[in-house]
Design a protein around this motif. Structure first.
Motif, PDB file in Angstrom:
ATOM      1  N   VAL A   1       0.841   1.384   1.759  1.00 50.64           N
ATOM      2  CA  VAL A   1       1.232   1.532   2.929  1.00 50.64           C
ATOM      3  C   VAL A   1      -0.026   1.320   3.942  1.00 50.64           C
ATOM      4  O   VAL A   1      -1.064   2.409   3.704  1.00 50.64           O
ATOM      5  CB  VAL A   1       2.045   2.965   3.423  1.00 50.64           C
TER       6      VAL A   1
ATOM      7  N   TYR B   1       5.651  -0.411   6.049  1.00 49.75           N
ATOM      8  CA  TYR B   1       6.088  -0.204   4.928  1.00 49.75           C
ATOM      9  C   TYR B   1       6.622  -1.683   4.365  1.00 49.75           C
ATOM     10  O   TYR B   1       7.392  -1.570   3.452  1.00 49.75           O
ATOM     11  CB  TYR B   1       7.343   0.894   4.900  1.00 49.75           C
TER      12      TYR B   1
ATOM     13  N   TYR C   1      10.654   2.035  -1.897  1.00 50.35           N
ATOM     14  CA  TYR C   1      11.260   2.858  -0.707  1.00 50.35           C
ATOM     15  C   TYR C   1      12.356   3.608  -1.173  1.00 50.35           C
ATOM     16  O   TYR C   1      12.318   4.745  -0.589  1.00 50.35           O
ATOM     17  CB  TYR C   1      11.800   1.665   0.335  1.00 50.35           C
TER      18      TYR C   1
END
Length: 62
Positions: free
Chosen positions: A29, A34, A42
């Motif tokens: 990150v 993201y 995720y």
């Protein structure tokens, strides 16, 4: 559907939680971006966020 937050003050706390979980998990990150994460990464991060929230709620109401 709009992405407007119902509680704007909560956005900073949510961003911080996401960053902490990503760092703890060793996920890539950079600057709250993201996009380099896989869907599995995720999803794992979201699962961890839910677990953390559950713990906080249990502690608060126990």
């Amino acid at each position: 559907m709009s992405k407007k937050s119902l509680v704007p003050e909560a956005q900073a706390a949510l961003d911080q939680l996401k960053k902490e979980i990503a760092n703890e998990s060793g996920m890539p990150v950079k600057n709250n971006n993201y996009s380099e994460m896989t869907s599995n990464q995720y999803g794992y991060m979201v699962k961890q966020m839910i677990e953390e929230q559950k713990k906080q709620m249990i502690d608060k109401y126990s």
